[in-house]
Motif scaffolding. Sequence first.
Motif, PDB file in Angstrom:
ATOM      1  N   SER A   7       0.763  -1.111  -0.030  1.00  0.00           N
ATOM      2  CA  SER A   7       0.007   0.084   0.027  1.00  0.00           C
ATOM      3  C   SER A   7       0.976   1.139   0.048  1.00  0.00           C
ATOM      4  CB  SER A   7      -0.969  -0.120   1.395  1.00  0.00           C
ATOM      5  OG  SER A   7      -1.763  -1.011   1.208  1.00  0.00           O
ATOM      6  N   LEU A   8       0.458   2.122  -0.691  1.00  0.00           N
ATOM      7  CA  LEU A   8       1.292   3.494  -0.913  1.00  0.00           C
ATOM      8  C   LEU A   8       0.217   4.496  -1.269  1.00  0.00           C
ATOM      9  CD1 LEU A   8       4.102   4.892  -0.599  1.00  0.00           C
ATOM     10  CD2 LEU A   8       4.339   4.278  -3.011  1.00  0.00           C
ATOM     11  N   SER A  50       5.386  14.868  -3.677  1.00  0.00           N
ATOM     12  CA  SER A  50       6.335  14.013  -4.502  1.00  0.00           C
ATOM     13  C   SER A  50       7.015  12.964  -3.405  1.00  0.00           C
ATOM     14  CB  SER A  50       7.909  14.955  -4.946  1.00  0.00           C
ATOM     15  OG  SER A  50       8.297  15.635  -3.915  1.00  0.00           O
ATOM     16  N   VAL A  51       6.853  11.741  -3.841  1.00  0.00           N
ATOM     17  CA  VAL A  51       7.061  10.632  -3.174  1.00  0.00           C
ATOM     18  C   VAL A  51       8.161   9.695  -3.670  1.00  0.00           C
ATOM     19  CG1 VAL A  51       6.319   8.541  -1.974  1.00  0.00           C
ATOM     20  CG2 VAL A  51       5.026  10.717  -2.003  1.00  0.00           C
ATOM     21  N   ALA A  52       9.508   9.451  -2.931  1.00  0.00           N
ATOM     22  CA  ALA A  52       9.995   8.549  -3.709  1.00  0.00           C
ATOM     23  C   ALA A  52      10.008   7.166  -2.884  1.00  0.00           C
ATOM     24  CB  ALA A  52      11.508   8.862  -3.202  1.00  0.00           C
ATOM     25  N   LEU A  53      10.262   6.165  -3.636  1.00  0.00           N
ATOM     26  CA  LEU A  53      10.167   4.763  -3.512  1.00  0.00           C
ATOM     27  C   LEU A  53      11.507   4.163  -3.556  1.00  0.00           C
ATOM     28  CD1 LEU A  53       8.787   2.091  -2.451  1.00  0.00           C
ATOM     29  CD2 LEU A  53       7.935   1.861  -4.597  1.00  0.00           C
ATOM     30  N   LEU A  54      12.193   3.869  -2.343  1.00  0.00           N
ATOM     31  CA  LEU A  54      13.576   3.534  -2.491  1.00  0.00           C
ATOM     32  C   LEU A  54      13.806   2.161  -2.327  1.00  0.00           C
ATOM     33  CD1 LEU A  54      16.570   4.643  -2.588  1.00  0.00           C
ATOM     34  CD2 LEU A  54      16.318   5.103  -0.252  1.00  0.00           C
ATOM     35  N   GLY A  55      14.652   1.588  -3.299  1.00  0.00           N
ATOM     36  CA  GLY A  55      14.527  -0.036  -2.691  1.00  0.00           C
ATOM     37  C   GLY A  55      15.725  -0.600  -3.881  1.00  0.00           C
ATOM     38  N   PRO A  56      16.388  -1.647  -3.323  1.00  0.00           N
ATOM     39  CA  PRO A  56      17.368  -2.331  -4.065  1.00  0.00           C
ATOM     40  C   PRO A  56      16.731  -2.938  -5.553  1.00  0.00           C
ATOM     41  CG  PRO A  56      16.651  -3.841  -2.602  1.00  0.00           C
ATOM     42  CD  PRO A  56      15.979  -2.466  -2.275  1.00  0.00           C
ATOM     43  N   SER A  57      17.695  -2.974  -6.452  1.00  0.00           N
ATOM     44  CA  SER A  57      17.541  -3.398  -7.818  1.00  0.00           C
ATOM     45  C   SER A  57      16.891  -4.851  -7.753  1.00  0.00           C
ATOM     46  CB  SER A  57      18.486  -3.469  -8.822  1.00  0.00           C
ATOM     47  OG  SER A  57      19.118  -2.258  -9.222  1.00  0.00           O
ATOM     48  N   VAL A  59       9.885   6.818   0.789  1.00  0.00           N
ATOM     49  CA  VAL A  59       9.401   5.199   1.357  1.00  0.00           C
ATOM     50  C   VAL A  59      10.515   4.413   0.943  1.00  0.00           C
ATOM     51  CG1 VAL A  59       7.576   3.681   1.556  1.00  0.00           C
ATOM     52  CG2 VAL A  59       6.852   6.192   1.591  1.00  0.00           C
ATOM     53  N   ARG A  60      11.041   3.768   1.919  1.00  0.00           N
ATOM     54  CA  ARG A  60      11.748   2.457   1.751  1.00  0.00           C
ATOM     55  C   ARG A  60      11.101   1.400   1.261  1.00  0.00           C
ATOM     56  NH1 ARG A  60      14.454   6.474   4.185  1.00  0.00           N
ATOM     57  NH2 ARG A  60      16.598   6.843   3.837  1.00  0.00           N
ATOM     58  N   TRP A  61      11.721   0.362   0.551  1.00  0.00           N
ATOM     59  CA  TRP A  61      10.696  -0.824   0.104  1.00  0.00           C
ATOM     60  C   TRP A  61      10.628  -1.538   1.432  1.00  0.00           C
ATOM     61  CZ3 TRP A  61       8.257  -1.884  -3.932  1.00  0.00           C
ATOM     62  CH2 TRP A  61       7.874  -3.306  -3.980  1.00  0.00           C
ATOM     63  N   GLY A  62      11.455  -1.775   2.372  1.00  0.00           N
ATOM     64  CA  GLY A  62      11.212  -2.490   3.720  1.00  0.00           C
ATOM     65  C   GLY A  62      10.018  -2.054   4.493  1.00  0.00           C
ATOM     66  N   GLU A  63       9.384  -1.113   4.367  1.00  0.00           N
ATOM     67  CA  GLU A  63       8.432  -0.527   4.942  1.00  0.00           C
ATOM     68  C   GLU A  63       7.117  -0.995   4.119  1.00  0.00           C
ATOM     69  OE1 GLU A  63       8.981   3.778   4.797  1.00  0.00           O
ATOM     70  OE2 GLU A  63      10.686   3.697   5.954  1.00  0.00           O
TER      71      GLU A  63
END
Length: 228
Positions: free
Chosen positions: A22-23, A30-37, A211-215
């Motif tokens: 959910s997001l 402006s929302v960033a979704l940050l996570g590894p490849s 927002v970090r992917w782990g969240e």
Amino acid sequence: MLELENLTAGYERGKPVLSGVSLTVAPGESVALLGPSGCGKSTLARVAALLHRPDAGRVVIDGIRATGWRHRAPREQRTAIGVVFQQPRLSADPRLTLADLIGEPLRANGRRFEEKDSVREFAAKVGLTDELLGRRPHEVSDGQLQRACLARALILRPRWLVCDEMTAMLDASTTAALVRVVEDYRTDSGAGLLAVGHDRVLLERWCDRVVRWGELGSADPERARARS
């Protein structure tokens, strides 16, 4: 509001890439979704842009639930979202000139009468000259082609913009130029932005909220990585 609610999505039955994600993005935010490849960010971006149907959950755009995907999405919702992908050469028709590429959404929506003036307007915004507009993708650099893809995403003046690793293949000066174009557009239009990526420094400087992917809820990242 752009709302992604409890999404489950994937490419093979029984093997979700996203699970319970959910997001939300508010107008003008402006929302960033940050996570590894390979973690599933691009799948989420494609669902948000109505390009991939989720297996469960809802996408709600300005209070209206999305019921169609890709060309079957209602025009009002389909044109409300502009999207820019990481690899411009995979999202650009090699037969088109850059001018035709930028104007493609107008033609697809029966607005050819606007094309000439709008193409020049948005080409200028992203820093493309008239001479470059006559070239085809194989005749320009990655940075020039990505500028054209950004202009194409903006030409219908969307209320929401999804940038999926938009700057990943670009040098620092082109990255700065395209981020500035997006921010100018947001300031002028009040559009919301979902910026997906793994460059923490860029995203933290660029966006209001990270927002970090782990969240988020997610499926097995190894399955997502195998798909990417």
